[in-house]
Design a protein around this motif. Structure first.
Motif, PDB file in Angstrom:
ATOM      1  N   SER A 202       0.844  -1.196   0.000  1.00 46.12           N
ATOM      2  CA  SER A 202       0.000   0.000   0.000  1.00 46.12           C
ATOM      3  C   SER A 202       0.878   1.244   0.000  1.00 46.12           C
ATOM      4  N   LEU A 203       0.303   2.325  -0.430  1.00 48.44           N
ATOM      5  CA  LEU A 203       1.006   3.605  -0.401  1.00 48.44           C
ATOM      6  C   LEU A 203       1.343   3.967   1.044  1.00 48.44           C
ATOM      7  N   GLN A 204       0.460   3.656   1.949  1.00 50.46           N
ATOM      8  CA  GLN A 204       0.699   3.935   3.365  1.00 50.46           C
ATOM      9  C   GLN A 204       1.914   3.159   3.878  1.00 50.46           C
ATOM     10  N   ALA A 205       2.071   1.923   3.467  1.00 48.44           N
ATOM     11  CA  ALA A 205       3.227   1.128   3.897  1.00 48.44           C
ATOM     12  C   ALA A 205       4.521   1.727   3.355  1.00 48.44           C
ATOM     13  N   LEU A 206       4.507   2.173   2.093  1.00 51.24           N
ATOM     14  CA  LEU A 206       5.709   2.812   1.526  1.00 51.24           C
ATOM     15  C   LEU A 206       6.032   4.110   2.249  1.00 51.24           C
ATOM     16  N   MET A 207       5.000   4.877   2.595  1.00 50.38           N
ATOM     17  CA  MET A 207       5.234   6.134   3.310  1.00 50.38           C
ATOM     18  C   MET A 207       5.801   5.856   4.702  1.00 50.38           C
ATOM     19  N   ALA A 208       5.309   4.820   5.374  1.00 48.34           N
ATOM     20  CA  ALA A 208       5.834   4.464   6.695  1.00 48.34           C
ATOM     21  C   ALA A 208       7.310   4.087   6.588  1.00 48.34           C
ATOM     22  N   GLU A 209       7.661   3.327   5.543  1.00 46.11           N
ATOM     23  CA  GLU A 209       9.063   2.965   5.320  1.00 46.11           C
ATOM     24  C   GLU A 209       9.916   4.205   5.082  1.00 46.11           C
ATOM     25  N   ALA A 210       9.413   5.133   4.279  1.00 45.37           N
ATOM     26  CA  ALA A 210      10.157   6.361   3.996  1.00 45.37           C
ATOM     27  C   ALA A 210      10.332   7.202   5.259  1.00 45.37           C
ATOM     28  N   PHE A 211       9.284   7.297   6.059  1.00 45.67           N
ATOM     29  CA  PHE A 211       9.384   8.079   7.300  1.00 45.67           C
ATOM     30  C   PHE A 211      10.386   7.441   8.260  1.00 45.67           C
ATOM     31  N   ASN A 212      10.387   6.112   8.342  1.00 51.42           N
ATOM     32  CA  ASN A 212      11.355   5.433   9.195  1.00 51.42           C
ATOM     33  C   ASN A 212      12.775   5.662   8.699  1.00 51.42           C
ATOM     34  N   ASP A 213      12.971   5.680   7.371  1.00 54.93           N
ATOM     35  CA  ASP A 213      14.302   5.968   6.811  1.00 54.93           C
ATOM     36  C   ASP A 213      14.755   7.376   7.190  1.00 54.93           C
ATOM     37  N   VAL A 214      13.847   8.343   7.162  1.00 51.65           N
ATOM     38  CA  VAL A 214      14.179   9.719   7.549  1.00 51.65           C
ATOM     39  C   VAL A 214      14.538   9.766   9.034  1.00 51.65           C
ATOM     40  N   LEU A 215      13.787   9.070   9.863  1.00 52.26           N
ATOM     41  CA  LEU A 215      14.090   9.039  11.292  1.00 52.26           C
ATOM     42  C   LEU A 215      15.489   8.464  11.536  1.00 52.26           C
ATOM     43  N   ARG A 216      15.822   7.367  10.863  1.00 49.66           N
ATOM     44  CA  ARG A 216      17.161   6.778  10.996  1.00 49.66           C
ATOM     45  C   ARG A 216      18.237   7.756  10.530  1.00 49.66           C
ATOM     46  N   LYS A 217      17.980   8.416   9.410  1.00 48.81           N
ATOM     47  CA  LYS A 217      18.950   9.359   8.855  1.00 48.81           C
ATOM     48  C   LYS A 217      19.316  10.439   9.866  1.00 48.81           C
ATOM     49  N   TYR A 218      18.359  10.901  10.644  1.00 45.42           N
ATOM     50  CA  TYR A 218      18.594  11.970  11.595  1.00 45.42           C
ATOM     51  C   TYR A 218      18.813  11.463  13.037  1.00 45.42           C
ATOM     52  N   GLY A 219      19.149  10.165  13.159  1.00 45.68           N
ATOM     53  CA  GLY A 219      19.544   9.614  14.442  1.00 45.68           C
ATOM     54  C   GLY A 219      18.416   9.282  15.391  1.00 45.68           C
ATOM     55  N   GLU A 220      17.194   9.187  14.892  1.00 47.03           N
ATOM     56  CA  GLU A 220      16.055   8.810  15.728  1.00 47.03           C
ATOM     57  C   GLU A 220      15.748   7.326  15.531  1.00 47.03           C
ATOM     58  N   SER A 221      15.059   6.741  16.475  1.00 38.08           N
ATOM     59  CA  SER A 221      14.663   5.333  16.350  1.00 38.08           C
ATOM     60  C   SER A 221      13.457   5.235  15.430  1.00 38.08           C
ATOM     61  N   PRO A 222      13.465   4.260  14.509  1.00 40.61           N
ATOM     62  CA  PRO A 222      12.281   4.063  13.669  1.00 40.61           C
ATOM     63  C   PRO A 222      11.106   3.629  14.535  1.00 40.61           C
ATOM     64  N   VAL A 223       9.936   4.038  14.146  1.00 42.38           N
ATOM     65  CA  VAL A 223       8.741   3.789  14.952  1.00 42.38           C
ATOM     66  C   VAL A 223       7.970   2.586  14.445  1.00 42.38           C
ATOM     67  N   GLY A 224       8.117   2.244  13.195  1.00 43.88           N
ATOM     68  CA  GLY A 224       7.327   1.160  12.609  1.00 43.88           C
ATOM     69  C   GLY A 224       6.124   1.734  11.900  1.00 43.88           C
ATOM     70  N   GLU A 225       5.220   0.867  11.492  1.00 46.92           N
ATOM     71  CA  GLU A 225       4.038   1.335  10.765  1.00 46.92           C
ATOM     72  C   GLU A 225       3.013   1.727  11.727  1.00 46.92           C
TER      73      GLU A 225
END
Length: 87
Positions: A64-87
């Motif tokens: 789903s588009l929502q699943a891809l967006m969750a993956e992208a948001f988690n990648d951004v969180l990792r990039k800036y040193g935050e823990s990924p939250v999941g979907e």
């Protein structure tokens, strides 16, 4: 041949009062689907090209588009040193 009606006679008429519908109370709303309980919407406006690319990627990946967006948001969180939250 008939003449067009004149709108001059409408000047003196009182304007109709607009009927304002009552504001719906929270009891009138349909219950939220169980899949949305405990979740909050995040939205954005993107170009048509970005929208098409994301929808096509989701389709190709079978996700789903929502699943891809969750993956992208988690990648951004990792990039800036935050823990990924999941979907």
């Amino acid at each position: 041949m008939s003449r067009k009606p004149s709108f001059a006679n409408l000047r003196d008429r009182a304007a109709p009062v607009a009927q304002i519908p009552p504001i719906a109370s929270t009891e009138d709303k349909a219950p939220r689907p169980a899949s949305r309980e405990g979740r909050k919407q995040i939205a954005g406006f993107f170009t048509p090209d970005m929208s098409l690319a994301m929808h096509m990627m989701a389709r190709r990946q079978g996700r789903s588009l929502q699943a891809l967006m969750a993956e992208a948001f988690n990648d951004v969180l990792r990039k800036y040193g935050e823990s990924p939250v999941g979907e």
